[in-house]
Write an enzyme that holds these catalytic residues in place. Structure first.
Site, PDB file in Angstrom:
ATOM      1  N   HIS A 167       4.776   0.064  -0.039  1.00 12.60           N
ATOM      2  CA  HIS A 167       5.523  -0.749   0.915  1.00 12.60           C
ATOM      3  C   HIS A 167       4.623  -1.822   1.515  1.00 12.60           C
ATOM      4  O   HIS A 167       3.395  -1.769   1.407  1.00 12.60           O
ATOM      5  CB  HIS A 167       6.151   0.122   2.016  1.00 12.60           C
ATOM      6  CG  HIS A 167       5.181   1.029   2.722  1.00 12.60           C
ATOM      7  ND1 HIS A 167       4.635   2.161   2.130  1.00 12.60           N
ATOM      8  CD2 HIS A 167       4.672   0.992   3.978  1.00 12.60           C
ATOM      9  CE1 HIS A 167       3.827   2.769   2.995  1.00 12.60           C
ATOM     10  NE2 HIS A 167       3.826   2.073   4.119  1.00 12.60           N
ATOM     11  N   ARG A 225       8.008  -8.643  15.276  1.00 12.48           N
ATOM     12  CA  ARG A 225       8.351  -7.278  14.868  1.00 12.48           C
ATOM     13  C   ARG A 225       7.354  -6.346  15.532  1.00 12.48           C
ATOM     14  O   ARG A 225       6.149  -6.612  15.549  1.00 12.48           O
ATOM     15  CB  ARG A 225       8.270  -7.111  13.348  1.00 12.48           C
ATOM     16  CG  ARG A 225       8.444  -5.653  12.872  1.00 12.48           C
ATOM     17  CD  ARG A 225       8.283  -5.559  11.357  1.00 12.48           C
ATOM     18  NE  ARG A 225       8.185  -4.182  10.876  1.00 12.48           N
ATOM     19  CZ  ARG A 225       9.213  -3.419  10.546  1.00 12.48           C
ATOM     20  NH1 ARG A 225      10.449  -3.893  10.654  1.00 12.48           N
ATOM     21  NH2 ARG A 225       9.047  -2.181  10.112  1.00 12.48           N
ATOM     22  N   HIS A 259       0.842  -1.191   0.000  1.00 11.58           N
ATOM     23  CA  HIS A 259       0.000   0.000   0.000  1.00 11.58           C
ATOM     24  C   HIS A 259       0.877   1.240   0.000  1.00 11.58           C
ATOM     25  O   HIS A 259       2.090   1.163   0.225  1.00 11.58           O
ATOM     26  CB  HIS A 259      -0.887   0.025   1.262  1.00 11.58           C
ATOM     27  CG  HIS A 259      -0.109   0.137   2.540  1.00 11.58           C
ATOM     28  ND1 HIS A 259       0.627  -0.916   3.064  1.00 11.58           N
ATOM     29  CD2 HIS A 259       0.078   1.181   3.399  1.00 11.58           C
ATOM     30  CE1 HIS A 259       1.216  -0.530   4.183  1.00 11.58           C
ATOM     31  NE2 HIS A 259       0.903   0.745   4.398  1.00 11.58           N
ATOM     32  N   ASP A 294       0.774   5.258   1.855  1.00 13.36           N
ATOM     33  CA  ASP A 294       0.113   5.948   2.960  1.00 13.36           C
ATOM     34  C   ASP A 294      -0.586   7.197   2.419  1.00 13.36           C
ATOM     35  O   ASP A 294       0.014   7.968   1.668  1.00 13.36           O
ATOM     36  CB  ASP A 294       1.132   6.355   4.025  1.00 13.36           C
ATOM     37  CG  ASP A 294       1.757   5.145   4.712  1.00 13.36           C
ATOM     38  OD1 ASP A 294       1.114   4.079   4.741  1.00 13.36           O
ATOM     39  OD2 ASP A 294       2.897   5.258   5.213  1.00 13.36           O
TER      40      ASP A 294
END
Length: 334
Positions: free
Chosen positions: A263, A273, A206, A208
């Site tokens: 990303h 993570r 996607h 941002d």
């Protein structure tokens, strides 16, 4: 990328896509914010990659580590306790589902309004186990990161030759700024070994939608970006630094000179993570249009004029991987 087949051990992953891991990319620009030439380095990075790493950023390491510890405490709570802070609406706690349109990932998250004056009842559920420490950790972190982000945006304005140095940063400093803050947790997924070298998608590809995004994560290498030629590469993690990326609004405000970077995040077989992202957005009624001072004489806008509210509503009706700006390009429908 393919949808997983459904061996018995992986039935609960059947809707989550997977892809092959990529090698670490050594070409991510690194900008030292104390460098007198930082502004030109930022401009070049935004044009070439839409992303760069910042060092000597001035955000205390203690703010990062304290918030990470508090977030991990929450994500390690029993599921029933976490669920009291959800489902996300969009603020609050969410798991697996990303947005209302069918996107899923190997992820848990907390989404908060970045304005400390606006705390939803679901956010209070998140803070209730350790309200003083967790809430102050969030507020200290957001305050410091917002300050640094505004300094970066003022360097961007200088580098672009914009007369008003705060033309971009004032949108984040505005008391009506529609900025938000996200804590993402990607649990380890040992069952990945059954996927024959493929990794589950934690957060699908996607861009941002806001002006700018500021990411800090632990040292698990899971973030990937798409280069100009469409190649996906892994970004080497650095838990003491920040990764800043161009959002859709900044792409429009520079008339396409900066590119909003696509990303995604992959799940890891062994390590969890955790990432924290500040999304700097303008007030809802702000008109998003190319800045006059970045336009060459006679240059026309590539985009129709729209408000942040209009774009935000459109973005939240889309799937993650959709090219959201396409609907707002002047060539669309002509």
């Amino acid at each position: 990328m393919v949808v997983l087949s459904q061996p018995a051990a992986l039935d609960h992953f059947s809707l989550i896509k997977s892809c092959k891991p990529t090698s670490l990319f050594s070409g991510i620009p690194v900008v030292d914010l104390s460098d007198p030439d930082a502004k030109s380095q930022i401009i070049k990075a935004c044009e070439e990659y839409g992303l760069f790493k910042v060092v000597n950023h001035g955000v205390p390491l203690e703010f990062m580590t304290t918030l990470e510890a508090q977030a991990l405490k929450f994500f390690n709570l029993p599921q029933s306790e976490k669920d009291r802070a959800g489902p996300a609406d969009p603020f609050g706690y969410g798991s697996k589902r990303i947005g209302p349109n069918g996107d899923v990932g190997w992820i848990e998250y907390i989404l908060l309004n970045a304005n400390p004056e606006i705390i939803s009842h679901k956010s209070l559920s998140i803070f209730k186990n350790n309200p003083e420490i967790f809430r102050s950790a969030v507020e200290n972190y957001i305050s410091a990161v917002k300050k640094m982000t505004c300094e970066v945006l003022e360097m961007v304005a200088d580098g672009l030759g914009i007369d008003q140095r705060n033309a971009l940063s004032k949108l984040l400093r505005d008391e009506k700024s529609d900025s938000c803050f996200r804590l993402n947790y990607y649990p380890p997924c040992p069952e990945l070994q059954a996927l024959s070298g493929r990794n589950l998608i934690g957060f699908g590809e996607h861009t941002d939608p806001q002006i700018i995004s500021v990411l800090r994560s632990n040292n698990t290498a899971s973030l990937q970006i798409s280069l100009k030629d469409g190649t996906w590469v892994s970004v080497p993690p650095d838990q003491t630094s920040f990764f800043i990326n161009v959002g859709d609004c900044l792409q429009v405000m520079t008339n396409g000179r900066f590119k909003s970077v696509k990303h995604r995040v992959l799940a890891d077989t062994v390590s969890s993570r955790i990432s924290m992202i500040y999304f700097g957005g303008p007030p809802l009624n702000e008109k998003i249009t190319p800045l006059a001072s970045v336009m060459a004489e006679g240059e026309e806008s590539l985009y129709k004029e729209f408000t942040w509210s209009e774009y935000k509503k459109s973005a939240y009706k889309s799937r993650l991987a959709d090219y959201r700006l396409g609907l707002f390009e002047k060539s669309f429908g002509q």
